[in-house]
Motif scaffolding. Structure first.
Motif, short mmCIF file in Angstrom:
data_model
loop_
_atom_site.label_atom_id
_atom_site.label_comp_id
_atom_site.label_asym_id
_atom_site.label_seq_id
_atom_site.Cartn_x
_atom_site.Cartn_y
_atom_site.Cartn_z
N GLY A 82 29.27 47.11 44.77
CA GLY A 82 28.00 46.43 44.90
C GLY A 82 28.12 45.16 45.73
N GLU A 83 27.04 44.49 45.87
CA GLU A 83 27.02 43.25 46.64
C GLU A 83 27.56 42.10 45.77
OE1 GLU A 83 23.12 42.60 47.97
OE2 GLU A 83 23.06 44.35 49.29
N ARG A 84 28.21 41.18 46.42
CA ARG A 84 28.73 40.04 45.67
C ARG A 84 27.59 39.18 45.13
NH1 ARG A 84 33.23 36.80 48.79
NH2 ARG A 84 33.14 35.73 46.80
N SER A 85 27.76 38.76 43.87
CA SER A 85 26.74 37.88 43.30
C SER A 85 26.83 36.48 43.89
CB SER A 85 26.90 37.82 41.78
OG SER A 85 28.19 37.31 41.47
N ASP A 86 28.01 36.11 44.40
CA ASP A 86 28.18 34.80 45.03
C ASP A 86 28.64 35.04 46.46
OD1 ASP A 86 31.45 33.98 43.69
OD2 ASP A 86 30.51 35.92 44.09
N ALA A 87 27.72 35.02 47.36
CA ALA A 87 28.05 35.29 48.75
C ALA A 87 28.79 34.11 49.38
CB ALA A 87 26.78 35.59 49.54
N ASP A 88 28.73 32.94 48.78
CA ASP A 88 29.42 31.77 49.33
C ASP A 88 30.93 31.91 49.15
OD1 ASP A 88 26.90 30.70 49.85
OD2 ASP A 88 26.80 29.79 47.86
N ARG A 89 31.66 31.33 50.10
CA ARG A 89 33.12 31.32 49.99
C ARG A 89 33.56 30.33 48.90
NH1 ARG A 89 36.65 33.32 53.87
NH2 ARG A 89 35.68 34.30 55.69
N ILE A 90 34.79 30.57 48.42
CA ILE A 90 35.42 29.67 47.47
C ILE A 90 36.54 28.92 48.21
CG2 ILE A 90 36.61 29.52 45.25
CD1 ILE A 90 33.74 30.54 45.09
N MET B 110 31.72 37.87 32.71
CA MET B 110 30.29 37.63 32.89
C MET B 110 29.52 37.94 31.61
SD MET B 110 29.92 36.54 35.96
CE MET B 110 30.67 36.55 37.58
N LEU B 111 29.97 38.96 30.91
CA LEU B 111 29.29 39.34 29.67
C LEU B 111 29.46 38.25 28.61
CD1 LEU B 111 27.66 41.64 28.43
CD2 LEU B 111 29.79 42.64 27.61
N LYS B 112 30.67 37.68 28.52
CA LYS B 112 30.90 36.61 27.54
C LYS B 112 30.08 35.39 27.87
CE LYS B 112 35.58 38.09 26.32
NZ LYS B 112 37.03 37.74 26.39
N GLU B 113 29.86 35.16 29.15
CA GLU B 113 29.05 34.01 29.57
C GLU B 113 27.57 34.34 29.58
OE1 GLU B 113 30.52 32.85 33.36
OE2 GLU B 113 32.46 32.17 32.61
N LEU C 44 26.68 43.58 34.84
CA LEU C 44 26.33 44.95 35.20
C LEU C 44 26.74 45.27 36.64
CD1 LEU C 44 24.89 47.54 34.29
CD2 LEU C 44 22.80 46.61 35.25
N GLN C 45 26.69 44.28 37.49
CA GLN C 45 27.03 44.48 38.90
C GLN C 45 28.50 44.86 39.05
OE1 GLN C 45 25.98 41.13 41.22
NE2 GLN C 45 26.74 41.97 43.15
N TYR C 46 29.35 44.33 38.20
CA TYR C 46 30.78 44.59 38.33
C TYR C 46 31.29 45.60 37.31
CZ TYR C 46 30.88 40.79 41.63
OH TYR C 46 30.66 40.01 42.73
N ALA C 47 30.42 46.14 36.49
CA ALA C 47 30.82 47.24 35.61
C ALA C 47 31.00 48.50 36.45
CB ALA C 47 29.77 47.45 34.53
N LYS C 48 32.13 49.18 36.25
CA LYS C 48 32.49 50.25 37.16
C LYS C 48 32.25 51.64 36.62
CE LYS C 48 36.06 47.49 39.40
NZ LYS C 48 37.48 47.42 39.81
N ASP C 49 32.03 51.79 35.35
CA ASP C 49 31.80 53.13 34.81
C ASP C 49 30.72 53.06 33.75
OD1 ASP C 49 33.06 52.18 32.44
OD2 ASP C 49 35.02 52.78 33.21
N SER C 50 30.35 54.22 33.24
CA SER C 50 29.25 54.30 32.29
C SER C 50 29.56 53.57 30.99
CB SER C 50 28.91 55.76 32.02
OG SER C 50 30.05 56.45 31.50
N VAL C 51 30.83 53.58 30.58
CA VAL C 51 31.20 52.91 29.33
C VAL C 51 30.99 51.41 29.46
CG1 VAL C 51 33.09 52.48 27.73
CG2 VAL C 51 32.82 54.74 28.76
#
Length: 971
Positions: free
Chosen positions: A266-274, A407-410, A417-424
């Motif tokens: 998916g697309e990055r949620s933070d497009a800015d560089r670190i 992300m879920l803990k925060e 959801l963007q970085y979840a990779k499978d159905s589980v």
């Protein structure tokens, strides 16, 4: 932030503890085995765009393309190390096009990727380069404007363009643009500002100060003609972040995160560089924000800095297993997409920058060993550790595997959801997001999320029911219905039926609120309630349209009917194409425009046949407009409706819609069905209008066809029944019953019409005369004795009538003076005819006398045959045998003539000749023989074989017959 409920559905586990975890580590440091041996030590290294550059203590430079490591560029500095010193550092741009080399004696060189000869940078002679900020557009032909950080705190702007000319310098210009008071410039970075091409962001790092500049650069007429950063440093004040200086020798590089990998989830949620800045206390890191305005970017970036303390990295162990009492500062850092790599005390430590957790700690070097640097390939996302003798690659595997958990803990559910990779994983996010939304009282949002999770159906449904959230329950059921497979028939039917009940209850509730003007909740008006009602109706229509296959027809009808929702009942019937119900509904309420609107959408002929009668009676014009668009209908099935309409209507034929439709069927669809034609005749004949023009026009059109398509007997009976005399006469005429047609016309005193019919049998003069005599009789009797002359003038229209034919019709005491001229003209005509007959008789008598004289002269006729004459067939002397001579002077031997006649004669004549020849061959004498001889002579010698009738018939035969050679006729 909550999960967006519009994402796809998934199947899930119950908790995060149930989720499988990969046993393979995210990071692993592996030694790289070179395919060649190197005798000297490494003194510097760089890697970019899959190109590895190694600097040796001998002054050699090895440039290796990692895609083809066997091809190595072996490059030497222009001078020996004893003259220029050892290579101290190298700087390689992200595209691997430009390499700048600096030595311990302050000599600096430039090497282009397409060159193997380093060129000295004379203007930078004596400058100890510590850092370089490459041009963000990453040019390949030249460096364009770049910033160089020096060990004396100066920042230089330089433009390097490779040249093959010996005396031309590589650098176009060099200018000092900034001076730091905090010692060496250990880090530089230049970045673009989106949508602001004239703005730049510049980060300058020293040992204790991080400066952030944002401003407009200067432009010159020609690229490379002057400094562009001078204006920015002169006009803009930096935003700084300063730390306490504790150790002057501690490294303080500035690094930025690499480009996002091509195959990311998916697309990055933070497009800015670190970026990260190493300090003695640990690395500071933050996001390079690109919004809002440039004036506030510096403070926003600095305020967002986070520190990972050096103290959180576990202390190293000694050879005896004890922890070291002192900690060395971090020697180098690099950024991955989600982690900070730290090289400290011979170990590579990976820290997750989202939660500060150490995810990897691996010992690489023995105590006392040091490293040249920890580097990152910005474009290829690879990471390297260099020592004086070895190269290590830090292999990254599935780096973002745990991002969704963090992300879920925060409670950043969208990002999780963007970085979840499978159905589980997606299900775990959905369930947690739903629970969070319910806890906040956001039931509608929770419904959409719960619908895509595996949380027990009954538990979610009871949660909404217990809290009285019917709208949330409706949304949950809609979402849940969309996740069930088509094979789950029972579940889909039950949920769809439940949804129908919920929709009806909500609609009734809104109607009751509007009708009773009940007290509305705060900030809610009647108009808002009506808007909500319209929205809900639209939602129900969309629901039945999308899920009509999951709704049981009988059950749905019962649910909607029980709530008295007629409009929704119609919406459902329309969605399932139950047009019988819809049409009957509108017809019963005499809503004719709505009925026609429904009918226009139909293609089933049975619907048209069923409702044609009632619609024809009330909206005939509109119905016929619809019928004419459907050529697939059987017009015969519409005849009852057309006749019923014609029976009740009293309008002019031009506006009669039944006749209009029948004419369309006949003229446009070319129907040959007799029932259609008979129906049209029935409508025309039975119309109360005295005019027969429409019916006559139709009959005349049919008379042009080979065979009329209507039933003539049926049409005749109708026309007689309704006194359509002209039409009856036309039909009689078309049936060739001219006498009946004339009689009927005369019966109704239509003398002109009878006269027209009497002239029609042109091929039968006797019948024509008989018809005209009938007309004459009627005319004379009608005119009476007072207008005999007028009657006779009228009858002159037929040349077959004579005065003597008309005399019997006159009264016995008629005065002859009234038609004296006609009698005289008739007598004179007879006299001329008698004279002509006398002349013909005289001519016939003269002809008979001439023929009689010719017959008498035949006995005295002769022909002279010369001694040398020959037979015209065999060309032998004629007098040698029995012969025939004809008046045309052609002579033939009797045998030759007989053969020639047999060739020319027909089958019957030929047979008779052969029969007589055979009979004469057997007979010996007597009268019979003489009779047969005369007959044979008559058949053979009746005409000349060369110029008689038989010869004339031979004109049709070709000169060259089949089987003959045509070349004989060639000239």
């Amino acid at each position: 932030m909550a999960l967006n409920p519009s994402d796809d559905g998934y199947v899930a586990s119950n908790s995060l503890q149930d989720l499988p975890d990969s046993s393979e580590p995210i990071f692993n440091v592996e030694a790289v085995r070179l395919q060649f041996t190197i005798a000297s030590d490494f003194v510097a290294a760089q890697v970019a765009n899959n190109v590895l550059v190694l600097a040796l203590s001998t002054g050699r430079i090895l440039r290796i393309d990692l895609d083809s490591p066997a091809d190595i560029d072996d490059i030497d500095l222009p001078k020996k190390t004893s003259e220029v010193g050892l290579i101290r550092r190298m700087f390689l741009d992200p595209s691997a096009s430009h390499l700048i080399i600096t030595t311990t004696l302050g000599e600096n060189y430039y090497l282009h990727t397409q060159s193997r000869q380093p060129k000295p940078l004379s203007r930078l002679k004596g400058v100890g380069i510590e850092s370089i900020a490459w041009n963000p557009s990453l040019p390949t032909a030249s460096t364009r404007e770049i910033l160089v950080g020096a060990s004396d705190g100066n920042v230089y702007e330089i433009y390097v363009e490779p040249s093959n000319e010996f005396y031309r310098r590589e650098e176009k210009y060099l200018k000092a643009v900034y001076k730091s008071s905090d010692g060496p410039v250990t880090g530089l970075f230049v970045d673009l500002i989106p949508d602001r091409p004239d703005f730049r962001r510049i980060l300058i790092a020293t040992q204790s100060i991080l400066s952030h500049f944002v401003g407009r650069i200067g432009r010159h007429g020609q690229e490379g003609s002057g400094s562009i950063f001078t204006k920015l440093f002169e006009t803009e004040a930096p935003t700084i972040h300063e730390v306490e200086r504790t150790a002057k020798s501690a490294p303080s590089p500035l690094v930025v995160s690499p480009d996002p990998p091509e195959a990311s989830y998916g697309e990055r949620s933070d497009a800015d560089r670190i970026f990260a800045w190493l300090t003695p206390g640990g690395p500071f890191y933050g996001r390079l924000e690109t919004s809002p305005s440039p004036s506030t970017l510096g403070s926003k970036v600095m305020n967002g800095l986070k520190l990972f303390p050096r103290s959180q990295i576990p202390a190293s162990e000694t050879s005896t297993g004890r922890r070291r009492p002192t900690q060395d500062p971090i020697a180098g850092i690099a950024l991955t997409q989600w982690h900070i790599l730290c090289f400290v005390e011979g170990r590579v430590v990976a820290v997750n920058r989202l939660d500060g957790r150490i995810v990897h700690d691996q010992v690489i070097l023995e105590p006392g060993q040091s490293a040249l640097g920890l580097l990152a390939d910005q474009t290829k996302n690879t990471f390297w550790l260099f020592t004086t003798h070895e190269i290590f690659e830090i292999v990254v595997t599935d780096e973002d595997r745990d991002v969704w958990k963090i992300m879920l803990k925060e409670q950043k559910f969208d990002a999780a959801l963007q970085y979840a990779k499978d159905s589980v994983q997606r299900d775990a996010v959905a369930t947690a997001s739903g629970d969070y939304l319910v806890s906040k009282g956001q039931f509608l949002e929770a419904a959409g999320v719960y619908g895509k999770s595996s949380k027990p159906f009954e538990q979610v449904a009871l949660t909404f029911i217990d809290n009285g959230e019917q709208d949330a329950l409706r949304r949950y059921l809609l979402t849940k219905l969309s996740t069930y497979k088509k094979s789950s028939i029972m579940q889909r039917i039950m949920i769809a039926s439940w949804l129908t009940e919920i929709f009806m209850s909500k609609l009734n509730s809104l109607d009751d609120t509007i009708t009773t003007k009940a007290e509305l909740s705060e900030n809610t008006s009647t108009a808002d309630t009506m808007d909500e009602l319209d929205t809900l109706r639209k939602e129900f229509q969309d629901f039945v349209t999308k899920y009509k296959g999951d709704l049981d027809r009988k059950t749905t009808y019962e649910i909607i009917s029980a709530h008295g929702r007629e409009q929704e009942l119609l919406a459902y019937a329309t969605a399932i194409n139950d047009y019988n119900y819809v049409l009957s509904y509108w017809v019963q309420r005499e809503r004719w425009s709505e009925s026609l609107s429904v009918l226009k959408k139909q293609t089933e002929p049975a619907i048209f046949y069923k409702y044609s009668s009632v619609l024809m009676s009330h909206v005939a014009t509109g119905l016929v407009d619809v019928l004419t668009r459907h050529s697939d209908l059987n017009p015969r099935n519409l005849i009852p409706a057309l006749l019923n309409y014609n029976k009740d209507t009293r309008i002019p034929l031009a506006q009669n819609q039944a006749a209009r439709y029948l004419l369309f069927v006949i003229n446009q669809l070319h129907s040959a069905d007799a029932a259609i034609h008979n129906t049209l005749i029935s409508i025309y004949a039975s119309h109360p209008s005295p005019s027969e023009s429409a019916l006559l026009s139709y009959l005349e059109t049919q008379s042009l066809t080979p065979k009329p398509l209507y039933d003539a007997d049926f049409a005749l009976r109708l026309c007689i029944q309704h006194s359509r005399i002209q039409s009856c006469v036309h039909i009689y005429s078309s049936m060739h019953q001219y006498l009946s047609a004339v009689t009927l016309a005369l019966k109704h005193d239509a003398i002109d019409l009878a006269s027209l019919v009497a002239d029609r049998p042109d091929s039968n003069p006797a019948l024509r005369k008989k018809l005209w005599l009938t007309v004459a009789k009627k005319v004379i009797r009608t005119q009476g004795t007072g207008s005999i002359k007028t009657a006779i003038d009228f009858l002159k229209r037929c040349e077959l009538l004579r005065i003597e034919d008309l005399i019997p019709f006159f009264p016995d005491f008629v005065v002859i003076d009234d038609f004296k001229d006609e009698i005289c003209a008739a007598l004179e005509s007879y006299s001329r005819h008698i004279d002509a007959l006398k002349t013909e008789m005289d001519e016939s008598a003269n002809t008979a006398a001439s023929i009689k004289a010719d017959i008498g002269a035949l006995d005295r006729r002769y022909a002279i045959v010369e001694a040398g004459e020959r037979c015209y067939i065999c060309r032998l002397p004629l007098l040698a045998r029995q012969f025939f001579v004809f008046p045309c002077q052609h002579g033939f031997h009797s045998e030759c003539l007989g053969k020639k006649v047999l060739q020319q004669a027909g089958l019957t004549q030929r047979g008779r000749i052969r029969e007589l020849q055979a009979s004469l061959g057997r007979a010996r004498g007597g009268e019979r023989r003489e009779r047969e001889v005369r007959e044979l002579d008559g058949l053979v010698a009746g005409a000349c074989a060369l110029c008689g009738d038989a010869a004339i018939r031979l004109v049709e035969e070709p000169f060259v017959r089949e089987g003959e050679d045509g070349e004989e006729w060639a000239l």
